[in-house]
Design a protein around this motif. Structure first.
Motif, PDB file in Angstrom:
ATOM      1  N   GLU A 267       7.601 -17.533 -17.757  1.00 53.72           N
ATOM      2  CA  GLU A 267       6.715 -18.375 -16.947  1.00 53.72           C
ATOM      3  C   GLU A 267       7.474 -19.243 -15.967  1.00 53.72           C
ATOM      4  OE1 GLU A 267       2.576 -19.854 -16.374  1.00 53.72           O
ATOM      5  OE2 GLU A 267       3.553 -18.031 -17.062  1.00 53.72           O
ATOM      6  N   GLN A 268       8.737 -19.585 -16.302  1.00 45.94           N
ATOM      7  CA  GLN A 268       9.505 -20.527 -15.487  1.00 45.94           C
ATOM      8  C   GLN A 268      10.985 -20.147 -15.482  1.00 45.94           C
ATOM      9  OE1 GLN A 268       8.830 -24.326 -17.428  1.00 45.94           O
ATOM     10  NE2 GLN A 268       6.986 -24.756 -16.232  1.00 45.94           N
ATOM     11  N   ASP A 290       9.329 -22.848 -10.451  1.00 43.81           N
ATOM     12  CA  ASP A 290       8.251 -21.863 -10.525  1.00 43.81           C
ATOM     13  C   ASP A 290       7.670 -21.678  -9.133  1.00 43.81           C
ATOM     14  OD1 ASP A 290       6.535 -20.008 -11.539  1.00 43.81           O
ATOM     15  OD2 ASP A 290       5.476 -21.367 -12.880  1.00 43.81           O
ATOM     16  N   ASP A 291       6.964 -20.585  -8.950  1.00 43.07           N
ATOM     17  CA  ASP A 291       6.305 -20.288  -7.678  1.00 43.07           C
ATOM     18  C   ASP A 291       5.082 -19.452  -8.017  1.00 43.07           C
ATOM     19  OD1 ASP A 291       5.600 -19.885  -5.085  1.00 43.07           O
ATOM     20  OD2 ASP A 291       7.541 -19.123  -4.424  1.00 43.07           O
ATOM     21  N   PRO A 305       7.038 -15.928   4.091  1.00 42.94           N
ATOM     22  CA  PRO A 305       7.403 -17.118   3.318  1.00 42.94           C
ATOM     23  C   PRO A 305       6.511 -17.346   2.108  1.00 42.94           C
ATOM     24  CG  PRO A 305       6.218 -17.758   5.295  1.00 42.94           C
ATOM     25  CD  PRO A 305       6.455 -16.274   5.402  1.00 42.94           C
ATOM     26  N   GLY A 306       5.355 -16.685   2.045  1.00 39.88           N
ATOM     27  CA  GLY A 306       4.466 -16.855   0.914  1.00 39.88           C
ATOM     28  C   GLY A 306       4.688 -15.760  -0.109  1.00 39.88           C
ATOM     29  N   VAL A 307       5.353 -16.073  -1.223  1.00 42.85           N
ATOM     30  CA  VAL A 307       5.616 -15.095  -2.273  1.00 42.85           C
ATOM     31  C   VAL A 307       5.255 -15.739  -3.605  1.00 42.85           C
ATOM     32  CG1 VAL A 307       7.439 -13.964  -0.956  1.00 42.85           C
ATOM     33  CG2 VAL A 307       8.025 -15.780  -2.561  1.00 42.85           C
ATOM     34  N   VAL A 308       5.287 -14.936  -4.666  1.00 45.97           N
ATOM     35  CA  VAL A 308       4.910 -15.431  -5.983  1.00 45.97           C
ATOM     36  C   VAL A 308       5.761 -14.730  -7.031  1.00 45.97           C
ATOM     37  CG1 VAL A 308       3.081 -13.716  -6.309  1.00 45.97           C
ATOM     38  CG2 VAL A 308       2.917 -15.921  -7.470  1.00 45.97           C
ATOM     39  N   VAL A 309       5.989 -15.393  -8.160  1.00 47.47           N
ATOM     40  CA  VAL A 309       6.766 -14.827  -9.252  1.00 47.47           C
ATOM     41  C   VAL A 309       5.815 -14.269 -10.307  1.00 47.47           C
ATOM     42  CG1 VAL A 309       8.426 -15.316 -11.089  1.00 47.47           C
ATOM     43  CG2 VAL A 309       8.672 -16.427  -8.867  1.00 47.47           C
ATOM     44  N   LEU A 344      -2.500 -15.806 -10.721  1.00 51.08           N
ATOM     45  CA  LEU A 344      -2.166 -17.142 -10.237  1.00 51.08           C
ATOM     46  C   LEU A 344      -1.748 -17.147  -8.780  1.00 51.08           C
ATOM     47  CD1 LEU A 344      -0.145 -18.566 -13.269  1.00 51.08           C
ATOM     48  CD2 LEU A 344      -2.519 -18.999 -12.660  1.00 51.08           C
ATOM     49  N   THR A 345      -1.878 -16.006  -8.092  1.00 45.66           N
ATOM     50  CA  THR A 345      -1.372 -15.951  -6.731  1.00 45.66           C
ATOM     51  C   THR A 345      -2.330 -16.588  -5.726  1.00 45.66           C
ATOM     52  OG1 THR A 345      -2.357 -13.796  -6.250  1.00 45.66           O
ATOM     53  CG2 THR A 345      -0.175 -13.815  -7.271  1.00 45.66           C
TER      54      THR A 345
END
Length: 495
Positions: A267-268, A290-291, A305-309, A344-345
């Motif tokens: 998660e982190q 986190d992202d 520039p907008g990404v997610v993990v 969660l994106t």
């Protein structure tokens, strides 16, 4: 979701030896490469999934799901196989210390001995954990013992506590239920159903038969609303046989001299202090990273520039300790990868599978990076690598699953640039299929180049190239090593 099952599960969900082939392509392009040459392919004899590598002196210890191989790499361009030791146990993630080899086993077996068959994951008498071997005679390794760990051992990180003892940080998490792991078996055994810990094994170097678990530092997700990694939040809810959630870590890197640990905890991403007793202060992270929101949505643009993990998979330090690199193992598809489920994106799918350069002092994001070479039909999530310093430059060597192996110059961590790569036949199921890629120099390749060692054969292991050696034409490394467990960094080298 179909793509996820075909691509992500063999490496991350190491709960079976089942392999799902990637879709075939009618086109078979030649290899693509720049400033890097492929010198060696050494497939394993059983066609098993190829996993990780550790190094000691002029030997490489190469894991696969059926055991491990030991190579003499005194001539990196012509490695000699010293032994091919059969010992089934996914993932068989190796670390080595002098004449001791340790393998992480994340599959329930009938027992710890080599030759033990797989049994149902929740079998109450089953075994999973860490195996210990004597490799003083590399032509004839000897099994010493196994140490059981709850939820198995997905990865292990070695911390040299003192000359007489090493510690193994065991990272694992509930996937399928284990003998003492998961929503049912965990509470029955008096354990947290989310796992909620790492486990630490102490090994007396001169008496490895006395190895035992000594601690279970707790894992927390500060600032996370439900303090858990929920697969459904990342588009993976309802997978048959998979536990619904976890609070645990996938991989940990330690910087021994700085007494710091960078942890990829699903998660982190977290940074921990390592206490004088060698145990990390997991309950009080120095910072967390986190992202979780992709503000711009899926674009497939590496520069978006907008990404997610999706899943914090691994971490590594720069050699001066100023930068931490975290890897996201994408649950999605494509090259660049995207995750189709909103999770969660935000209100739309997200760009995933990137690596993130983070300021080690503050935990602040400096940049993210994705391969600048989109590939149709491939899945090129970042996976495993390490750092080097060459001609004063900070370099990161990394494997990208079907995106090949590359070298990234992050001397300016706000603007990382790929400076070398090798990608085998990018179109088609027999292209690059890499688990890991590492710089190790020990034995060298000559002036102006340094060796990169990798493993190939994750999603299509039957066609896997196994142990690989590349030459990176980016200058010699500024220092050499006499050993390398890639998640154990032992000294500071100012860049």
């Amino acid at each position: 979701m179909v793509r996820l099952l075909r691509v992500a599960i063999p490496a991350m969900f190491a709960v079976s030896a089942v392999v799902f082939a990637a879709p075939a392509s009618a086109d078979h392009n030649p290899d693509q490469h720049e400033n890097m040459d492929l010198l060696v392919n050494e497939p394993n004899a059983t066609g098993a999934i190829n996993s990780d590598i550790a190094f000691w002196g002029d030997r490489a210890y190469v894991g696969n799901y059926d055991g491990f191989r030991i190579f003499d790499i005194s001539d990196p361009a012509d490695p000699a196989l010293l032994s091919d030791f059969r010992c089934f146990g996914p993932q068989n993630d190796p670390v080595v210390w002098n004449n001791l080899l340790f393998l992480a086993v994340d599959r329930t077996l009938a027992g710890p001995d080599c030759g033990s068959p797989a049994v149902p994951s929740a079998e109450p008498t089953g075994w999973e954990g860490v195996r210990i071997f004597d490799v003083s005679n590399p032509a004839s390794p000897r099994f010493i013992k196994g140490v059981y760990t709850d939820c198995g051992a997905h990865t292990i990180t070695l911390f040299p506590k003192n000359p007489a003892q090493v510690l193994l940080y065991v990272s694992s998490y509930p996937l399928s239920p284990g003998p003492t792991c998961g929503q049912v078996r965990g509470p029955e055994a008096g354990r947290d159903p989310l796992h909620g810990v790492i486990q630490v094994i102490q090994v007396p170097v001169n008496n490895p038969n006395a190895a035992k678990e000594i601690a279970e530092p707790p894992i927390v997700y500060p600032g996370d609303p439900d303090n858990q990694f929920d697969w459904a939040e990342h588009g993976l809810g309802g997978l048959e046989g998979i536990e619904p959630a976890a609070r645990a870590c996938h991989d940990i890197s330690v910087f021994v001299e700085l007494r710091l640990a960078a942890a990829a905890c699903a998660e982190q991403g977290q940074l921990w202090r390592i206490r004088p007793n060698g145990l990390p202060d997991t309950a009080n992270p120095i910072w967390v990273f986190d992202d979780v929101v992709d503000e711009t949505g899926t674009t497939g643009d590496p520069n978006d520039p907008g990404v997610v993990v999706d899943f914090f998979h691994s971490a590594t330090f720069s050699w001066d300790g100023s930068v931490v690199n975290f890897i996201d193992e994408s649950f999605g598809d494509g090259c660049p990868p995207t995750t189709p489920a909103p999770g969660l994106t935000g209100a739309f799918p997200g760009d995933t599978g990137r690596m993130f350069f983070v300021d080690a002092a503050t935990g602040g994001l400096l940049s993210h990076f994705m391969l600048p070479r989109p590939e149709e039909g491939a899945y090129c999530s970042a996976h495993l690598g390490n750092t080097a310093v060459s001609q004063g430059r900070d370099l990161l060597i990394n494997a990208w699953y079907m995106g090949g192996v590359d070298v990234i110059d992050f001397s300016d961590p706000t603007d990382p640039q790929e400076i070398a790569f090798y990608d085998i036949a990018p179109a088609g199921p027999t292209g690059s299929d890499n688990w890991s890629a590492y710089w190790y120099e020990g034995p060298g390749l000559g002036s102006g180049v340094f060796p990169v060692y990798g493993t190939d054969g994750v999603h299509n292991p039957a066609t896997g190239r196994g142990f690989q050696v590349f030459s990176a034409l980016v200058g010699n490394a500024d220092f050499t090593l006499d050993r390398l467990n890639p998640q154990t960094q032992e000294r500071v080298f100012p860049g």
